[in-house]
Design a protein around this motif. Structure first.
Motif, PDB file in Angstrom:
ATOM      1  N   PHE A  40       0.517   4.002 -16.045  1.00  0.00           N
ATOM      2  CA  PHE A  40       0.785   3.425 -14.731  1.00  0.00           C
ATOM      3  C   PHE A  40       0.534   4.462 -13.635  1.00  0.00           C
ATOM      4  O   PHE A  40      -0.096   4.165 -12.611  1.00  0.00           O
ATOM      5  N   ILE A  41       0.994   5.680 -13.842  1.00  0.00           N
ATOM      6  CA  ILE A  41       0.774   6.749 -12.866  1.00  0.00           C
ATOM      7  C   ILE A  41      -0.723   7.007 -12.708  1.00  0.00           C
ATOM      8  O   ILE A  41      -1.231   7.144 -11.586  1.00  0.00           O
ATOM      9  N   ASN A  42      -1.438   7.066 -13.812  1.00  0.00           N
ATOM     10  CA  ASN A  42      -2.881   7.306 -13.745  1.00  0.00           C
ATOM     11  C   ASN A  42      -3.610   6.176 -13.028  1.00  0.00           C
ATOM     12  O   ASN A  42      -4.509   6.426 -12.215  1.00  0.00           O
ATOM     13  N   ALA A  46      -6.323   4.030  -8.177  1.00  0.00           N
ATOM     14  CA  ALA A  46      -6.368   3.046  -7.097  1.00  0.00           C
ATOM     15  C   ALA A  46      -6.293   3.721  -5.735  1.00  0.00           C
ATOM     16  O   ALA A  46      -7.016   3.348  -4.808  1.00  0.00           O
ATOM     17  N   ALA A  47      -5.454   4.731  -5.609  1.00  0.00           N
ATOM     18  CA  ALA A  47      -5.326   5.457  -4.348  1.00  0.00           C
ATOM     19  C   ALA A  47      -6.626   6.191  -4.031  1.00  0.00           C
ATOM     20  O   ALA A  47      -7.065   6.222  -2.875  1.00  0.00           O
TER      21      ALA A  47
END
Length: 81
Positions: free
Chosen positions: A69-71, A76-77
């Protein structure tokens, strides 16, 4: 007072539920159904872990989901600008 791991897992499951709703209502998002499917699995395993915090298999699965999820969030950012 610190939250227990079970409480943290339940809180994160709530956040994941909000993300699912976002993907379900915003048809402009890329691969929305794939994201909903992944997030639904993540939410299910978070809630399973919250109910069974001593289960090492669930602990490892949840850790993997959080890392993924963090990756994905970083990707996305980065793509957004």
């Amino acid at each position: 007072m610190h939250q227990s791991e079970a409480d943290q897992a339940r809180a994160l499951a709530g956040e994941v539920t909000a993300l699912i709703a976002k993907f379900e209502t915003d048809s402009t998002l890329t691969d929305a159904q794939q994201a909903v499917d992944y997030l639904t699995l993540m939410r299910t395993e978070l809630l399973d872990f919250a109910a069974n915090p001593n289960d090492d298999r669930l602990r490892q699965s949840v850790a993997g989901h959080i890392t993924n999820f963090i990756n994905l969030t970083r990707q996305a950012a980065h793509q957004a600008g």
